[in-house]
Structures are given as C-alpha cells and as structure tokens.
Design a protein around this motif. Structure first.
Motif, PDB file in Angstrom:
ATOM      1  N   ALA A 122      17.891  52.528 -13.232  1.00 52.31           N
ATOM      2  CA  ALA A 122      19.277  52.201 -13.613  1.00 52.31           C
ATOM      3  C   ALA A 122      19.473  50.699 -13.834  1.00 52.31           C
ATOM      4  N   ASP A 123      18.927  49.878 -12.936  1.00 55.27           N
ATOM      5  CA  ASP A 123      19.078  48.419 -13.052  1.00 55.27           C
ATOM      6  C   ASP A 123      18.469  47.846 -14.330  1.00 55.27           C
ATOM      7  N   THR A 124      17.490  48.545 -14.897  1.00 52.75           N
ATOM      8  CA  THR A 124      16.829  48.011 -16.095  1.00 52.75           C
ATOM      9  C   THR A 124      17.659  48.280 -17.358  1.00 52.75           C
ATOM     10  N   GLY A 125      18.608  49.215 -17.256  1.00 56.21           N
ATOM     11  CA  GLY A 125      19.417  49.566 -18.427  1.00 56.21           C
ATOM     12  C   GLY A 125      18.642  50.426 -19.416  1.00 56.21           C
ATOM     13  N   LYS A 126      17.461  50.887 -18.992  1.00 55.21           N
ATOM     14  CA  LYS A 126      16.643  51.737 -19.871  1.00 55.21           C
ATOM     15  C   LYS A 126      16.420  53.093 -19.221  1.00 55.21           C
ATOM     16  N   ALA A 127      16.108  54.071 -20.055  1.00 50.25           N
ATOM     17  CA  ALA A 127      15.876  55.429 -19.553  1.00 50.25           C
ATOM     18  C   ALA A 127      14.554  55.511 -18.787  1.00 50.25           C
ATOM     19  N   PRO A 128      14.486  56.348 -17.735  1.00 50.80           N
ATOM     20  CA  PRO A 128      13.218  56.574 -17.030  1.00 50.80           C
ATOM     21  C   PRO A 128      12.178  57.130 -17.989  1.00 50.80           C
ATOM     22  N   LYS A 129      10.978  56.591 -17.909  1.00 50.80           N
ATOM     23  CA  LYS A 129       9.892  57.064 -18.779  1.00 50.80           C
ATOM     24  C   LYS A 129       8.605  57.053 -17.966  1.00 50.80           C
ATOM     25  N   ALA A 130       7.859  58.145 -18.015  1.00 48.69           N
ATOM     26  CA  ALA A 130       6.579  58.188 -17.301  1.00 48.69           C
ATOM     27  C   ALA A 130       5.469  57.787 -18.270  1.00 48.69           C
ATOM     28  N   LYS A 131       4.785  56.689 -17.945  1.00 46.63           N
ATOM     29  CA  LYS A 131       3.690  56.190 -18.790  1.00 46.63           C
ATOM     30  C   LYS A 131       2.390  56.523 -18.069  1.00 46.63           C
ATOM     31  N   LYS A 132       1.476  57.181 -18.735  1.00 51.61           N
ATOM     32  CA  LYS A 132       0.273  57.652 -18.029  1.00 51.61           C
ATOM     33  C   LYS A 132      -0.415  56.537 -17.233  1.00 51.61           C
ATOM     34  N   CYS A 133      -0.535  56.776 -15.953  1.00 56.64           N
ATOM     35  CA  CYS A 133      -1.147  55.801 -15.057  1.00 56.64           C
ATOM     36  C   CYS A 133      -2.622  56.144 -14.922  1.00 56.64           C
ATOM     37  N   GLU A 134      -3.466  55.388 -15.647  1.00 59.21           N
ATOM     38  CA  GLU A 134      -4.911  55.664 -15.670  1.00 59.21           C
ATOM     39  C   GLU A 134      -5.545  55.456 -14.299  1.00 59.21           C
ATOM     40  N   ALA A 135      -5.026  54.475 -13.571  1.00 62.28           N
ATOM     41  CA  ALA A 135      -5.593  54.182 -12.248  1.00 62.28           C
ATOM     42  C   ALA A 135      -5.390  55.364 -11.308  1.00 62.28           C
ATOM     43  N   MET A 136      -4.145  55.891 -11.260  1.00 64.74           N
ATOM     44  CA  MET A 136      -3.885  57.028 -10.378  1.00 64.74           C
ATOM     45  C   MET A 136      -4.677  58.244 -10.859  1.00 64.74           C
ATOM     46  N   ALA A 137      -4.815  58.397 -12.172  1.00 63.72           N
ATOM     47  CA  ALA A 137      -5.612  59.517 -12.701  1.00 63.72           C
ATOM     48  C   ALA A 137      -7.041  59.430 -12.164  1.00 63.72           C
ATOM     49  N   GLY A 138      -7.605  58.229 -12.176  1.00 67.16           N
ATOM     50  CA  GLY A 138      -8.964  58.029 -11.665  1.00 67.16           C
ATOM     51  C   GLY A 138      -9.035  58.263 -10.168  1.00 67.16           C
ATOM     52  N   LEU A 139      -8.053  57.748  -9.439  1.00 71.81           N
ATOM     53  CA  LEU A 139      -8.017  57.924  -7.977  1.00 71.81           C
ATOM     54  C   LEU A 139      -7.957  59.410  -7.617  1.00 71.81           C
ATOM     55  N   LEU A 140      -7.128  60.148  -8.344  1.00 72.87           N
ATOM     56  CA  LEU A 140      -6.963  61.567  -8.016  1.00 72.87           C
ATOM     57  C   LEU A 140      -8.139  62.410  -8.512  1.00 72.87           C
ATOM     58  N   GLU A 141      -8.765  61.946  -9.579  1.00 71.20           N
ATOM     59  CA  GLU A 141      -9.977  62.647 -10.029  1.00 71.20           C
ATOM     60  C   GLU A 141     -11.041  62.545  -8.936  1.00 71.20           C
ATOM     61  N   GLU A 142     -11.145  61.358  -8.342  1.00 67.50           N
ATOM     62  CA  GLU A 142     -12.096  61.171  -7.245  1.00 67.50           C
ATOM     63  C   GLU A 142     -11.735  62.039  -6.040  1.00 67.50           C
ATOM     64  N   ALA A 143     -10.445  62.052  -5.713  1.00 60.36           N
ATOM     65  CA  ALA A 143      -9.986  62.815  -4.543  1.00 60.36           C
ATOM     66  C   ALA A 143     -10.253  64.306  -4.726  1.00 60.36           C
ATOM     67  N   THR A 144      -9.970  64.822  -5.924  1.00 62.51           N
ATOM     68  CA  THR A 144     -10.122  66.263  -6.120  1.00 62.51           C
ATOM     69  C   THR A 144     -11.577  66.657  -6.411  1.00 62.51           C
TER      70      THR A 144
END
Lengths: 164, 164
Positions: free
Chosen positions: B63-85
């Motif tokens: 809300a403070d940014t004045g822009k709509a929420p947008k999910a941008k693919k987080c490659e780091a978390m993708a890698g972290l979770l690939e390792e975890a799973t």
C-alpha cells in the motif's frame, strides 16, 4: 541407503558449499566491476580474494570425511547469484544499483552463514577436528564480511535517490 | 529507467519476497509431512500457518508504494526449496533426513532475514511507516522461527546415527 548417517549428511552439505563457493568466485568479479561506489567495489574484490582462499579450505575440510572433494551443484547459490547478476542487466541508477548489489550480497552471506553454522555443529559432533577448525575460520570471515557490507550500506543507501 | 530510485528498489525486493513467501507455503506442507520427529513436523506446520499470514502482511505492505502487489519469481527461494525438497527424494535414514530438513529450513530463514533486514531499512528511509511496521513484525517472527529450529536441532542431531 544414500544418507544413512550424520557423516553422510556432512559430506552432502560440504559438497554443496564447495560448489557454492566456486560459483561465487565467478560472480564476484562481475559485482565488483559494476559496483559504482569505489568502497563497495573494493569490498567485493577483497571478498573475492577471501572466497578463492576459502575454496581451498573447504577442499582441505574433506580430508576428515575420508572421501574425495566433490562439487555438487548448489541450486540455492545458483538462484542467489542469478538474482544478483540479473540486477546488473537492469537499467538502474548507480546509487540504486549499489543498494541492490548490497542486498544481494547480504543474502549470499546469510546463505553461507546458515550452511557453515550447520557444518560446524556437525563437524563437532562427528569429531572432525581439522574440518571444524577450517570451517570455524571461514564462518568468522563470512560474519565479518556481512558486518562490513552492512556498515557500508548505511552510507550507500543514503546516496540513492529516494523518490522520483 | 527501470530502477531509478530507492522506492523502485523497495518495490523490486517486495515483489521478490512476496513470491518467495508464496512458494514457501507450498513447500512447508511437504517438509512437515516427511519430518519424522513429531516436534519438527509441528514446527513446520506452525511455520506454515505463520507464513500464510505473512503473505497477507507483505501484500498489505505494498500500500505504501502506491503500486499493486505483484509476485516476481524469486530464483533464490526456488533454488533453496529445490534443495529442501530434493532431500525428501533421497533414501535417507529418518534422523539424518530430519537433520537435513533443519539445515534447509535454516537456510530459508536466513534468506528471509537478510531480505526483510534490507526492506525494513529501506522502508524507514522512504518514510513507509505502515510497511515498516508490517515488515518489522514479520522479521521478528522469522528470527524467532530460526531460533526455535536451532534449539530443536540440538535434540534432533543427537538422534541421527553418527557413523556407519
């Protein structure tokens, strides 16, 4: 059974961080080259020299496992570095680029701190005294690198234009 | 210019962690299901509920940014979770699997702590008081989750067979 003992888990994670550190030695020169603040560029160059030396210490830490050093692709570090280097391709204002590079570098440091934290605990439990000593020394350097870059961020964030 | 101001950098990172938290809500049920120690499974389940709620708070922080929420693919978390799973697919002894799951979870927590640390600093600088308050509260939860799992690891590591 592939992962039957804590010794297997230790080897698994050591192969992971070995690859991660090697990947980092390839990304840091790019980060140093694109950093616009001279102190930040110097910090990345110094951390490159440190990382190159850490690769050798990780390699030496394999001795206690009785197995050969092996680099296993670290997907997490690959993702972290993809994020760090993708920022370099964006059309960014110099101060903002530096702020984002610091953010990426802190994520990398935190990844390493989490990994070495676990490895040090396991090395202790396994009685791998040489590995423990080597990994402890790397852990201390990673924590110092994180603290240094956090200190630098206080100056650099102020140089970024806040709003349009 | 895509990243002209610190406000742009903040939005960029907020889109990243928004996606990261959403990814995490998909991985935690698998981690909870496969954890063999009941306390660990419970910790993952509790962190799932916490993470689902954090997704809503990150959304509100836009809300403070004045822009709509947008999910941008987080490659780091993708890698972290690939390792975890990927650990879940290995043929691992239960105590060793739990030790590796804890290691993976700590890496995830450290990733989040690094990201929220930067976001809180930038929110302060940008005068985004609502976002600052929301992100501070998430940061405190991530630190508590990391501390909890570290404490649990002391018990669980001892349950893993040390050597063959």
């Amino acid at each position: 059974m592939a992962l039957e003992t804590l010794a297997d888990a230790f080897y698994h994670e050591l192969c992971d961080i070995y690859h991660a550190e090697k990947q980092l030695t390839k990304a840091l020169p790019k980060m140093a080259k694109h950093a616009t603040n001279p102190q930040l560029a110097e910090a990345f160059e110094m951390h490159l020299a440190e990382t190159q030396e850490q690769v050798l210490r990780v390699e030496a830490a394999f001795a206690d496992t009785g197995k050969a050093p092996k680099a296993k692709k670290c997907e997490a570090m690959a993702g972290l570095l993809e994020e760090a280097t993708s920022v370099l391709e964006e059309d960014a204002e110099p101060g903002v680029l530096d702020a984002l590079l610091i953010c990426a570098a802190q994520k990398v440091e935190h990844y390493e701190i989490a990994t070495y934290g676990t490895l040090c605990t396991w090395a202790q439990q396994l009685g791998y005294s040489e590995a423990k000593s080597l990994l402890d020394s790397i852990m201390a350097e990673e924590e110092a690198a994180d603290a240094k870059i956090t200190k630098l961020s206080r100056v650099i964030n102020k140089q970024a234009k806040v709003r349009a």
